[in-house]
Design a protein around this motif. Sequence first.
Motif, PDB file in Angstrom:
ATOM      1  N   THR A 148     -16.745  41.904   7.173  1.00 45.49           N
ATOM      2  CA  THR A 148     -15.347  41.489   7.293  1.00 45.49           C
ATOM      3  C   THR A 148     -15.197  39.989   7.081  1.00 45.49           C
ATOM      4  N   ALA A 149     -16.075  39.227   7.710  1.00 48.61           N
ATOM      5  CA  ALA A 149     -16.018  37.767   7.560  1.00 48.61           C
ATOM      6  C   ALA A 149     -16.189  37.366   6.093  1.00 48.61           C
ATOM      7  N   LYS A 150     -17.098  38.010   5.389  1.00 49.91           N
ATOM      8  CA  LYS A 150     -17.343  37.680   3.974  1.00 49.91           C
ATOM      9  C   LYS A 150     -16.160  38.112   3.105  1.00 49.91           C
ATOM     10  N   ILE A 151     -15.636  39.307   3.374  1.00 47.72           N
ATOM     11  CA  ILE A 151     -14.508  39.819   2.589  1.00 47.72           C
ATOM     12  C   ILE A 151     -13.298  38.900   2.723  1.00 47.72           C
ATOM     13  N   LEU A 152     -13.025  38.471   3.952  1.00 49.91           N
ATOM     14  CA  LEU A 152     -11.872  37.597   4.182  1.00 49.91           C
ATOM     15  C   LEU A 152     -12.101  36.209   3.604  1.00 49.91           C
ATOM     16  N   ASP A 153     -13.329  35.704   3.742  1.00 50.05           N
ATOM     17  CA  ASP A 153     -13.643  34.382   3.202  1.00 50.05           C
ATOM     18  C   ASP A 153     -13.519  34.357   1.679  1.00 50.05           C
ATOM     19  N   LYS A 177     -16.341  39.956  20.553  1.00 48.47           N
ATOM     20  CA  LYS A 177     -17.662  39.781  21.171  1.00 48.47           C
ATOM     21  C   LYS A 177     -18.771  40.155  20.201  1.00 48.47           C
ATOM     22  N   VAL A 178     -18.574  41.276  19.499  1.00 46.12           N
ATOM     23  CA  VAL A 178     -19.555  41.706  18.495  1.00 46.12           C
ATOM     24  C   VAL A 178     -19.634  40.695  17.357  1.00 46.12           C
ATOM     25  N   ALA A 179     -18.517  40.052  17.063  1.00 44.64           N
ATOM     26  CA  ALA A 179     -18.424  39.123  15.929  1.00 44.64           C
ATOM     27  C   ALA A 179     -18.721  37.682  16.314  1.00 44.64           C
ATOM     28  N   GLU A 180     -19.355  37.474  17.445  1.00 49.72           N
ATOM     29  CA  GLU A 180     -19.625  36.101  17.903  1.00 49.72           C
ATOM     30  C   GLU A 180     -20.294  35.283  16.798  1.00 49.72           C
ATOM     31  N   GLY A 181     -19.725  34.106  16.521  1.00 49.31           N
ATOM     32  CA  GLY A 181     -20.262  33.223  15.491  1.00 49.31           C
ATOM     33  C   GLY A 181     -19.677  33.456  14.113  1.00 49.31           C
ATOM     34  N   LEU A 182     -18.832  34.472  13.983  1.00 53.27           N
ATOM     35  CA  LEU A 182     -18.227  34.798  12.693  1.00 53.27           C
ATOM     36  C   LEU A 182     -16.716  34.546  12.749  1.00 53.27           C
ATOM     37  N   ASP A 183     -16.141  34.191  11.615  1.00 55.41           N
ATOM     38  CA  ASP A 183     -14.697  33.979  11.543  1.00 55.41           C
ATOM     39  C   ASP A 183     -14.036  35.239  10.989  1.00 55.41           C
ATOM     40  N   ILE A 184     -13.442  36.016  11.877  1.00 48.76           N
ATOM     41  CA  ILE A 184     -12.691  37.210  11.459  1.00 48.76           C
ATOM     42  C   ILE A 184     -11.222  37.085  11.880  1.00 48.76           C
ATOM     43  N   SER A 185     -10.773  35.856  12.054  1.00 52.19           N
ATOM     44  CA  SER A 185      -9.437  35.616  12.598  1.00 52.19           C
ATOM     45  C   SER A 185      -8.319  36.125  11.693  1.00 52.19           C
ATOM     46  N   LYS A 186      -8.602  36.284  10.395  1.00 49.57           N
ATOM     47  CA  LYS A 186      -7.575  36.749   9.472  1.00 49.57           C
ATOM     48  C   LYS A 186      -7.518  38.276   9.377  1.00 49.57           C
ATOM     49  N   ALA A 187      -8.379  38.952  10.101  1.00 44.67           N
ATOM     50  CA  ALA A 187      -8.342  40.414  10.104  1.00 44.67           C
ATOM     51  C   ALA A 187      -7.107  40.908  10.848  1.00 44.67           C
ATOM     52  N   ILE A 188      -6.718  42.139  10.547  1.00 44.53           N
ATOM     53  CA  ILE A 188      -5.639  42.817  11.269  1.00 44.53           C
ATOM     54  C   ILE A 188      -6.294  43.717  12.304  1.00 44.53           C
ATOM     55  N   PHE A 189      -5.982  43.508  13.572  1.00 46.59           N
ATOM     56  CA  PHE A 189      -6.609  44.272  14.650  1.00 46.59           C
ATOM     57  C   PHE A 189      -5.637  45.357  15.116  1.00 46.59           C
ATOM     58  N   VAL A 190      -6.119  46.583  15.168  1.00 45.92           N
ATOM     59  CA  VAL A 190      -5.298  47.704  15.633  1.00 45.92           C
ATOM     60  C   VAL A 190      -6.012  48.377  16.791  1.00 45.92           C
TER      61      VAL A 190
END
Length: 330
Positions: free
Chosen positions: A32-37, A54-67
């Motif tokens: 997800t981090a790579k796809i968004l980047d 928590k699972v994504a600690e250290g990764l930037d997934i802030s642009k994901a849509i969370f449902v």
Amino acid sequence: MSFINNIKNRAKSLNQTIVLPESLERRTVEATAKILDEEIANVILIGNKGEIEKVAEGLDISKAIFVDPDSFEKMDKYVGDLVELRKNKGMTEEKAEELLKNDPLYLGVMMVKEGMADGMVAGAVNATANVLRPSLQILKTAPGTKLVSAFFVMVVPNCEYGANGTFLFADSGLNQNPNSEELASIALSSAKSFEDLVQVEPVVGMLSHSTMGSAKHADVDKVVEAVKIAKEQNPDVKLDGEFQLDAAIVPSVGASKAPGSEVAGKVNVLVFPDLDSGNIGYKLTQRLAKAEAYGPITQGIAKPVNDLSRGCTADDIVGVVAITAVQASL
């Protein structure tokens, strides 16, 4: 440009949204981090946002849509729509709510059905049957398609055969022992998939341990009949067989073993007679020829849902998401 880089570039221009339901799997959030980047696609992650982060600690997934299924504002609509879709199979409101709240695969497929997402990718932690079951129940097969099948795009380095070393192998992931009609369906679907994804004219070879009658067996007869059916159904596709592998892809061998065929020696779409040979063939090519293997990619579902190998890497997921985004645009 490599096959996968071309696919990624095509995906970037499409602005598609892909749902990844296995959001508590580290490889999924790394992808997800790579796809968004790289701006390959928009990503929907299903689950509790705090747990995913928590699972994504250290990764930037802030642009994901969370449902989060527990607070999803469209849940009531999706429950009602699922009941309507499956009422003839005994679906009730209680069953639908339980599925959509507790099984992210069903919720993900409903997002694709409802247009919230353009496609779904899963399978890093789920078996193929679990990924495809909701897809076939909810999305069903594409118009004019009789059979859902699976293929790999194989990119073989330093290879002069196929489309500069690029091939499609089918069915290498789904149908165990297809009959002649099913083989013909796989062949024609694979031709279209190759043209759509690789953007090269497909040349289809129906594989066997026999070339043009060199052996006699019921297994050979099955392939011969499949060739006949496929040619009748779509005479415009370059397709022939039955071929041994070398007669299919090596020009000199094709000219020797099948001198009357315009396809022999030029094949870039390899249709295997059964799942055993297809699966063994792609893994041999991947490991011994150090080929890149993209798949299994499904074909024949009304909207794209693709199944991952449970041994996939984050980069594999990125590649399949890009392919799914392109499929969704076709």
